[in-house]
Design an enzyme around this catalytic site. Structure first.
Site, PDB file in Angstrom:
ATOM      1  N   SER A  60       0.788  -1.234   0.000  1.00 24.29           N
ATOM      2  CA  SER A  60       0.000   0.000   0.000  1.00 24.29           C
ATOM      3  C   SER A  60       0.819   1.282   0.000  1.00 24.29           C
ATOM      4  O   SER A  60       0.239   2.377  -0.107  1.00 24.29           O
ATOM      5  CB  SER A  60      -0.963   0.009   1.189  1.00 24.29           C
ATOM      6  OG  SER A  60      -1.992  -0.929   0.983  1.00 24.29           O
ATOM      7  N   VAL A  61       2.126   1.211   0.092  1.00 24.13           N
ATOM      8  CA  VAL A  61       2.936   2.401  -0.153  1.00 24.13           C
ATOM      9  C   VAL A  61       2.692   2.893  -1.582  1.00 24.13           C
ATOM     10  O   VAL A  61       2.825   4.084  -1.880  1.00 24.13           O
ATOM     11  CB  VAL A  61       4.429   2.112   0.105  1.00 24.13           C
ATOM     12  CG1 VAL A  61       5.300   3.326  -0.232  1.00 24.13           C
ATOM     13  CG2 VAL A  61       4.645   1.715   1.566  1.00 24.13           C
TER      14      VAL A  61
END
Length: 369
Positions: A60-61
């Site tokens: 999710s970065v």
């Protein structure tokens, strides 16, 4: 205790206690690197250590990179935050209570669109699993499911940024990676940030929390958390050219690239965004909508710290942060001029375990002296 000693102790303890397998941590203040270290193993079984050019799966970065690309398209006049999603993806008109409400780009960015992560796999991909589905097939299936709530009335972490990735690709007129390269990674010179491993020989193996030590992930590896939630990890997805480019979870990168990216945001956007866009993105966009994380609101890049006391955090009010389930976290503290990125190859410890908070606390303990 100085910064090096303080953060080194956290990393050394996590490695000694076999909480993480490998890590890369970098701290910058006012644009100057004040701490950087790589430690542990990128591939434990092969005996390959983490190096500065080790490539980590971001999970999710990725979302913040897609958000920055979206804002660059807004600045270029290609789209607006109040655009209906259906303007760019005509097939994406999910219903709530029998009607199809307007979902905007802003709803997607802020996870207030009525979407979730609770869709039936493998018929619908949430971006982590290994899938041959393309954008339209996957998101048409999501659009056939009822929304969880009327857009704008609640906050729920979701596949919203994956849908946004499809919007970005459509508006740009190419692939999502091409749009990101044009607006973000190209201008910043990020050579190892992509929806693939730019050099597979430098890719870190993926590990999952375990006793007495983390377990190496299989190509498809289900994980059940303490609340009974199931995550389907699929490290092999990175090598599947048929998998849609997951704007919510699909990229890989290095500590060097990620520090350049996040510090550019801290510095007002650098060559990719105007300062006004960054300031807006780093502010609270969900008002008082309920979030489970005490003291935290949400902006366009990630969580926004509204109450450090409630959050039990040493960070300044206005600190923006998020992470990635494969084992990564980052935060930007504008008031202190801090940018901190911690990448590990151990899920979920490196993201949701003690490690990221211990790194955070070690940084603030040292700079407060």
């Amino acid at each position: 205790m100085n910064l090096m000693t303080s953060v080194d102790r956290v990393i050394d303890t996590a490695l000694r206690d076999r909480k993480i397998v490998g890590a890369a941590v970098q701290v910058a203040q006012h644009g100057k690197t004040i701490y950087r270290r790589v430690a542990g193993m990128a591939d434990r079984e092969a005996g390959r250590p983490v190096t500065l050019d080790t490539i980590f799966r971001l999970a999710s970065v990725t979302k913040t990179i897609v958000a920055a690309t979206t804002l660059a398209l807004v600045e270029a006049g290609k789209m607006r935050l109040d655009d209906p999603v259906a303007k760019h993806l005509p097939f994406f008109t999910p219903k709530f209570a029998g009607h199809a409400p307007t979902i905007t780009i802003l709803h997607l960015l802020t996870h207030t669109a009525g979407l979730s992560y609770s869709y039936p796999a493998p018929a619908i991909s949430a971006g982590l699993d290994n899938s041959d589905l393309d954008f339209q097939t996957n998101f048409s299936r999501i659009a056939s499911m009822d929304l969880d709530y009327e857009p704008g009335t609640a906050w729920e972490y979701s596949v919203a940024i994956d849908v946004l990735g499809a919007v970005v690709a459509s508006v740009f007129g190419g692939t999502l990676e091409q749009a990101i390269q044009h607006y973000v990674t190209g201008p910043l010179g990020l050579v190892d940030t992509a929806f693939r491993a730019t050099d597979p020989s430098r890719l870190a193996a993926a590990y999952l929390d375990g006793t007495p030590e983390p377990e190496r992930m299989r190509d498809v590896h289900p994980y059940t958390d303490a609340d009974g939630g199931v995550t389907i990890f699929a490290p092999a997805r990175l090598f599947n050219p048929k998998a849609f480019q997951s704007g919510g979870a699909g990229m890989a990168s290095t500590i060097t690239d990620m520090m350049i990216f996040f510090d550019a945001l801290r510095d007002g956007g650098g060559p990719i965004l105007q300062p006004q866009s960054v300031e807006n993105a780093m502010s609270n966009h969900i008002g008082d909508l309920k979030r489970d994380d005490a003291g935290q609101r949400f902006g366009l890049f990630g969580a926004v710290l509204a109450d450090p006391v409630a959050a039990a955090s040493p960070q300044s009010m206005g600190t923006v942060s998020w992470g990635g389930i494969y084992g990564n976290t980052w935060f930007i503290d504008p008031a202190r001029g801090l940018t901190v990125v911690a990448l590990t190859n151990t899920a979920p410890e490196g993201c949701l375990g003690q490690f990221p908070n211990l790194v955070r606390d070690a940084v603030y303990a040292a700079i407060a002296q």
